[in-house]
Design a protein around this motif. Sequence first.
Motif, PDB file in Angstrom:
ATOM      1  N   ALA A 469      -6.123  -3.479   6.396  1.00  8.77           N
ATOM      2  CA  ALA A 469      -7.276  -4.244   5.913  1.00  8.77           C
ATOM      3  C   ALA A 469      -7.836  -3.626   4.633  1.00  8.77           C
ATOM      4  CB  ALA A 469      -8.355  -4.296   6.995  1.00  8.77           C
ATOM      5  N   GLU A 470      -7.863  -2.289   4.595  1.00 11.44           N
ATOM      6  CA  GLU A 470      -8.346  -1.590   3.397  1.00 11.44           C
ATOM      7  C   GLU A 470      -7.411  -1.828   2.210  1.00 11.44           C
ATOM      8  OE1 GLU A 470      -8.147   2.942   1.807  1.00 11.44           O
ATOM      9  OE2 GLU A 470      -8.794   2.692   3.883  1.00 11.44           O
ATOM     10  N   PHE A 471      -6.112  -1.786   2.466  1.00 11.68           N
ATOM     11  CA  PHE A 471      -5.129  -1.980   1.395  1.00 11.68           C
ATOM     12  C   PHE A 471      -5.240  -3.383   0.799  1.00 11.68           C
ATOM     13  CE2 PHE A 471      -1.894   1.342   3.145  1.00 11.68           C
ATOM     14  CZ  PHE A 471      -2.830   2.341   2.939  1.00 11.68           C
ATOM     15  N   LYS A 472      -5.515  -4.360   1.634  1.00 11.66           N
ATOM     16  CA  LYS A 472      -5.683  -5.722   1.134  1.00 11.66           C
ATOM     17  C   LYS A 472      -6.875  -5.805   0.192  1.00 11.66           C
ATOM     18  CE  LYS A 472      -3.509  -8.285   4.935  1.00 11.66           C
ATOM     19  NZ  LYS A 472      -3.699  -9.256   6.049  1.00 11.66           N
ATOM     20  N   GLN A 473      -7.960  -5.114   0.544  1.00  9.39           N
ATOM     21  CA  GLN A 473      -9.141  -5.108  -0.317  1.00  9.39           C
ATOM     22  C   GLN A 473      -8.846  -4.436  -1.655  1.00  9.39           C
ATOM     23  OE1 GLN A 473     -12.163  -3.144   2.014  1.00  9.39           O
ATOM     24  NE2 GLN A 473     -12.786  -5.027   3.055  1.00  9.39           N
ATOM     25  N   ARG A 474      -7.989  -3.442  -1.656  1.00 12.29           N
ATOM     26  CA  ARG A 474      -7.675  -2.702  -2.880  1.00 12.29           C
ATOM     27  C   ARG A 474      -6.524  -3.324  -3.666  1.00 12.29           C
ATOM     28  NH1 ARG A 474     -10.738   1.688  -2.688  1.00 12.29           N
ATOM     29  NH2 ARG A 474     -11.283   2.626  -0.688  1.00 12.29           N
ATOM     30  N   GLY A 475      -5.889  -4.351  -3.105  1.00  9.84           N
ATOM     31  CA  GLY A 475      -4.764  -4.985  -3.779  1.00  9.84           C
ATOM     32  C   GLY A 475      -3.466  -4.212  -3.666  1.00  9.84           C
ATOM     33  N   TRP A 476      -3.353  -3.379  -2.634  1.00 10.36           N
ATOM     34  CA  TRP A 476      -2.143  -2.582  -2.426  1.00 10.36           C
ATOM     35  C   TRP A 476      -1.189  -3.225  -1.428  1.00 10.36           C
ATOM     36  CZ3 TRP A 476      -4.813   2.812  -1.254  1.00 10.36           C
ATOM     37  CH2 TRP A 476      -5.534   3.206  -2.394  1.00 10.36           C
ATOM     38  N   ASP A 477      -1.532  -4.369  -0.883  1.00  8.40           N
ATOM     39  CA  ASP A 477      -0.792  -4.923   0.252  1.00  8.40           C
ATOM     40  C   ASP A 477       0.470  -5.675  -0.146  1.00  8.40           C
ATOM     41  OD1 ASP A 477      -2.629  -6.822  -0.888  1.00  8.40           O
ATOM     42  OD2 ASP A 477      -2.175  -8.154   0.785  1.00  8.40           O
ATOM     43  N   LYS A 478       0.791  -5.720  -1.425  1.00 10.31           N
ATOM     44  CA  LYS A 478       2.008  -6.409  -1.849  1.00 10.31           C
ATOM     45  C   LYS A 478       3.040  -5.454  -2.458  1.00 10.31           C
ATOM     46  CE  LYS A 478      -0.270 -10.864  -2.477  1.00 10.31           C
ATOM     47  NZ  LYS A 478       0.210 -11.361  -1.166  1.00 10.31           N
ATOM     48  N   LEU A 479       2.800  -4.163  -2.291  1.00  7.69           N
ATOM     49  CA  LEU A 479       3.756  -3.171  -2.778  1.00  7.69           C
ATOM     50  C   LEU A 479       4.991  -3.142  -1.872  1.00  7.69           C
ATOM     51  CD1 LEU A 479       1.337  -0.214  -3.605  1.00  7.69           C
ATOM     52  CD2 LEU A 479       2.619  -1.590  -5.253  1.00  7.69           C
ATOM     53  N   PRO A 480       6.126  -2.686  -2.394  1.00  8.05           N
ATOM     54  CA  PRO A 480       7.298  -2.478  -1.522  1.00  8.05           C
ATOM     55  C   PRO A 480       6.960  -1.492  -0.417  1.00  8.05           C
ATOM     56  CG  PRO A 480       7.908  -2.327  -3.837  1.00  8.05           C
ATOM     57  CD  PRO A 480       6.406  -2.364  -3.796  1.00  8.05           C
ATOM     58  N   VAL A 481       7.762  -1.514   0.647  1.00  9.56           N
ATOM     59  CA  VAL A 481       7.485  -0.656   1.795  1.00  9.56           C
ATOM     60  C   VAL A 481       8.656   0.299   2.022  1.00  9.56           C
ATOM     61  CG1 VAL A 481       8.414  -2.312   3.458  1.00  9.56           C
ATOM     62  CG2 VAL A 481       6.772  -0.588   4.224  1.00  9.56           C
ATOM     63  N   ILE A 482       8.318   1.527   2.367  1.00 10.08           N
ATOM     64  CA  ILE A 482       9.298   2.528   2.789  1.00 10.08           C
ATOM     65  C   ILE A 482       9.054   2.790   4.273  1.00 10.08           C
ATOM     66  CG2 ILE A 482       9.953   4.954   2.644  1.00 10.08           C
ATOM     67  CD1 ILE A 482      11.030   3.427   0.314  1.00 10.08           C
ATOM     68  N   MET A 483      10.044   2.485   5.083  1.00 11.32           N
ATOM     69  CA  MET A 483       9.926   2.727   6.520  1.00 11.32           C
ATOM     70  C   MET A 483      10.336   4.160   6.825  1.00 11.32           C
ATOM     71  SD  MET A 483       8.866  -0.194   7.714  1.00 11.32           S
ATOM     72  CE  MET A 483       9.239  -0.254   9.462  1.00 11.32           C
ATOM     73  N   ALA A 484       9.399   4.954   7.332  1.00 18.63           N
ATOM     74  CA  ALA A 484       9.695   6.310   7.786  1.00 18.63           C
ATOM     75  C   ALA A 484      10.033   6.213   9.267  1.00 18.63           C
ATOM     76  CB  ALA A 484       8.502   7.223   7.554  1.00 18.63           C
ATOM     77  N   LYS A 485      11.329   6.343   9.572  1.00 18.20           N
ATOM     78  CA  LYS A 485      11.826   6.047  10.919  1.00 18.20           C
ATOM     79  C   LYS A 485      12.962   7.002  11.264  1.00 18.20           C
ATOM     80  CE  LYS A 485      14.767   2.680  11.559  1.00 18.20           C
ATOM     81  NZ  LYS A 485      15.854   3.347  12.310  1.00 18.20           N
ATOM     82  N   THR A 486      13.153   7.266  12.536  1.00 13.49           N
ATOM     83  CA  THR A 486      14.273   8.094  12.949  1.00 13.49           C
ATOM     84  C   THR A 486      15.596   7.529  12.418  1.00 13.49           C
ATOM     85  OG1 THR A 486      15.532   8.976  14.816  1.00 13.49           O
ATOM     86  CG2 THR A 486      14.463   6.858  15.151  1.00 13.49           C
ATOM     87  N   GLN A 487      16.474   8.426  12.003  1.00 13.99           N
ATOM     88  CA  GLN A 487      17.774   8.011  11.498  1.00 13.99           C
ATOM     89  C   GLN A 487      18.788   7.741  12.603  1.00 13.99           C
ATOM     90  OE1 GLN A 487      16.336  10.993  11.182  1.00 13.99           O
ATOM     91  NE2 GLN A 487      17.829  12.679  11.060  1.00 13.99           N
TER      92      GLN A 487
END
Length: 553
Positions: A469-487
């Motif tokens: 919700a905070e990221f949407k207010q700051r306009g960060w919600d459309k950036l690419p995503v990096i999934m940090a996940k077990t390999q």
Amino acid sequence: MQSDIEIAQEAELKPISEIAEAAGLQQSDIEPYGFDKAKIKFDHLTNRPMKGKLILVTSINPTPAGEGKSTVTVGLADALNAGEKSAMVALREPSLGPVMGMKGGATGGGYAQVVPMADINLHFTGDFHALTAAHDLLAATLDNSIYQGNVLKIDPRRVIWKRALDINDRALRHVTIGLGGPTSGVPREDGFDITVASELMAILTLSTDLMDLKARIKRIVVAYTYDKEPVTVDDLGVAGALTVLLKDAVKPNLVQTLAHTPAIIHGGPFANIAQGTNSILATQTALRLADYVLTEAGFGADLGGEKFLDVKVPRLGKHPDAIVVVATVRALKHTGGQALADLQNENLDALEKGLANLGQNLKAMQSYGVPVLVSVNRFTSDTEAEIKLIQDFVAKQGSQAFLTEVWAKGGAGATELAEAVQDAVEEKSTFTKLYEDDDDLMVKINKIVKKIYGGRQAVLADKAQKQLAEFKQRGWDKLPVIMAKTQYSLTDDPKRLGAPKDFDIHIREFIPKLGAGFIVAMTGKVLTMPGLPKVPAATKIDIDENGQITGLF
């Protein structure tokens, strides 16, 4: 049987000046680091077109049985370079964490290695040390700003920039700093990330030149104020100093394979906690010099493969002309339930169960619209029946599987695959992105979960929901995503092997990395500072009175 380091130590290396000349570089284009290493002055090459065909090598989910992705990448490059056209390798630099820990190095193996193997796996040209120094200078400057009157109104409880170290050290994951009285700083909770998880590493590998590097460093969010406003490196005023520390680290490193194929090794973010690819500068430089460029992405197709295609490709300006997915009979049998101690025994039932993992990773890579081939990295215990089972399975998935024996034979063990790759890169293809730039963050995440992992959806913890919700207010919600996940699994549970269905991915928090230009989604229990195993690899490494290193794989 000789070890990897014994094979590397017996190799006769050519002077780096000869390798540079073979790659099409002038002596003025390189800065030699001794006899067999050099930095490339990439800015001299930017007027050259990226003429090369790009081949991405990825794999199934890694197992203790071994897959050999880097080994196949190097061997395939040697096979292609032996023909009429030129080839180069573009790989990541190894981190001291796994070198001294459990995973090992990242220079290939057997007769398909980049050399000097020991140098590359240890200090190399000092890139990681420069990154660690720059990262910790920023941490020190931030805490000094708080101590010296806190004019930026930084909330010590909302500092998100940790310290860094390129060694696995679980004791540093959560620490308290500033103890010892008023002259020792402001006490607060802190922690360490491994250097390869630093945003500076991500920035280094995504920057296109020195000024792009500095501009990205300025945008790094390090903390929040008491009013919950972001504080950046630009606010602290040290972007210039950090860039100075990285002025040489940003230059790609030139080395060679055992067969004297030119190799560029640069950058090293892990794919389970970062984007898992070598630098854009390294890949672009290789594409400007060679007809074929072989590169690999960290861990499996679900992590490094996806991040290469969705995060690196848009910035690289070039998509792969072909993709190779590496698998081994041993790894697939282990994924299918066979015990490690029994992997030398034929087990078609376990292999058939394990093929589901290859199928999901193959399907994920095929969804991008470029030709995908499979490399079966052969072990001596593999039987003809097991190999045929894999080849028949892959054929039903609309692809082809080729045996590779590059560990034992070098480039000669990948000639059939090399011929198929040469044909594949000439095919007409239409690269299809997994998600659009203006998709919301959760749309992007759920496309990754469904199409790449084969899962159902992402589920957010309370903290992650508030952050979104905070990221949407700051306009960060459309950036690419990096999934940090077990390999180790397509899920966020490392023990769920194969290709599970109807599972959710659990996101506990998001980390904004505005300098790198993406948001990191922390899933499951994945950590940004690994720990050492019960018996670290460091206990086997030694050196004699002549400087000869042993035990380094």
